[in-house]
Design a protein around this motif. Structure first.
Motif, PDB file in Angstrom:
ATOM      1  N   ARG A   1       1.016  -1.079   0.244  1.00 59.46           N
ATOM      2  CA  ARG A   1       0.061   0.121  -0.075  1.00 59.46           C
ATOM      3  C   ARG A   1       0.834   1.535   0.030  1.00 59.46           C
ATOM      4  O   ARG A   1       1.784   1.359   0.961  1.00 59.46           O
TER       5      ARG A   1
ATOM      6  N   PRO B   1      -6.474   0.557   7.939  1.00 58.27           N
ATOM      7  CA  PRO B   1      -7.845   0.819   8.204  1.00 58.27           C
ATOM      8  C   PRO B   1      -8.259   0.734   9.509  1.00 58.27           C
ATOM      9  O   PRO B   1      -9.147   1.598   9.897  1.00 58.27           O
TER      10      PRO B   1
ATOM     11  N   TRP C   1     -12.408   1.648  -1.836  1.00 56.33           N
ATOM     12  CA  TRP C   1     -11.220   1.874  -1.590  1.00 56.33           C
ATOM     13  C   TRP C   1     -10.435   1.425  -2.947  1.00 56.33           C
ATOM     14  O   TRP C   1     -10.651   0.736  -3.355  1.00 56.33           O
ATOM     15  N   ASP C   2      -9.191   2.355  -3.109  1.00 58.39           N
ATOM     16  CA  ASP C   2      -8.392   1.664  -4.042  1.00 58.39           C
ATOM     17  C   ASP C   2      -7.391   0.485  -3.622  1.00 58.39           C
ATOM     18  O   ASP C   2      -7.203   0.288  -2.265  1.00 58.39           O
TER      19      ASP C   2
ATOM     20  N   GLY D   1      -5.288   1.741  -0.510  1.00 58.51           N
ATOM     21  CA  GLY D   1      -5.870   1.915   0.776  1.00 58.51           C
ATOM     22  C   GLY D   1      -6.493   3.300   0.960  1.00 58.51           C
ATOM     23  O   GLY D   1      -6.897   3.550   2.083  1.00 58.51           O
ATOM     24  N   ARG D   2      -6.565   4.174  -0.066  1.00 57.62           N
ATOM     25  CA  ARG D   2      -7.268   5.499   0.006  1.00 57.62           C
ATOM     26  C   ARG D   2      -8.606   5.319  -0.519  1.00 57.62           C
ATOM     27  O   ARG D   2      -8.868   4.600  -1.362  1.00 57.62           O
ATOM     28  N   GLY D   3      -9.540   5.937   0.312  1.00 57.59           N
ATOM     29  CA  GLY D   3     -10.905   5.980  -0.145  1.00 57.59           C
ATOM     30  C   GLY D   3     -11.204   7.079  -1.068  1.00 57.59           C
ATOM     31  O   GLY D   3     -10.376   7.706  -1.566  1.00 57.59           O
TER      32      GLY D   3
ATOM     33  N   ARG E   1      -9.110  10.112  -2.922  1.00 54.28           N
ATOM     34  CA  ARG E   1      -8.703  10.133  -4.256  1.00 54.28           C
ATOM     35  C   ARG E   1      -8.988  11.183  -4.986  1.00 54.28           C
ATOM     36  O   ARG E   1      -8.384  12.128  -5.808  1.00 54.28           O
TER      37      ARG E   1
END
Length: 155
Positions: free
Chosen positions: A28, A45, A136-137, A140-142, A146
């Motif tokens: 990540r 998370p 999420w990508d 680990g970003r929502g 993004r």
């Protein structure tokens, strides 16, 4: 292939099946140029959810004690407004909310390292909608991070 292996790969999901086929996804934050572990790495998370719970609890206390004076039906709506104002102001100026600071997290701009107040406003508005935060990508970003071009990292 044994039937148990076929069912096991289906239950573990497409990522596990691709990894067993030899695809390397990396860690990540690798695509963002962040370290794998330690300060500056992408927040996990569990910490993110914990910080969100602390912030939401604080907003409920403020709304219940100062605004609604114990009127329970309106407390949730006022708490959401307090959460929005607190998130937009603190992330836009300091880079963290009280819950994020307590758990050792910080929001940084993807390209500059600092969060512009307009980006913090967009990020907090999308977080209040809740749905973008649930998508999420692989880093680990929502979706809210993004779209605002931010990353939540460990301090």
């Amino acid at each position: 292939m044994d039937k148990r292996e076929a069912v096991g790969s289906w239950l573990s999901g497409p990522r596990a099946a691709a990894e067993s086929a030899g695809v390397d996804f990396g860690y990540r934050g690798e695509q963002l140029g962040l370290p794998e572990e330690g300060p500056g790495s992408v927040a996990r998370p569990g910490r993110r959810m914990g910080a969100l719970a602390v912030d939401w609890g604080l907003c409920l206390l403020i709304a219940y004690g100062l605004i609604t004076d114990g009127y329970r039906q309106a407390t949730g709506n006022w708490a959401l407004l307090v959460f929005f104002v607190m998130g937009a102001l603190t992330v836009g100026t300091l880079g963290f909310t009280p819950g994020k600071r307590l758990l050792g997290l910080r929001v940084v701009g993807q390209d500059t390292g600092r969060v512009h107040p307009a980006r913090a406003l967009l990020r907090t508005a999308l977080l209040c909608l809740a749905v973008p935060a649930l998508i999420w990508d692989r880093d680990g970003r929502g979706l809210h991070d993004r779209l605002a071009r931010t990353v939540e990292v460990r301090i």
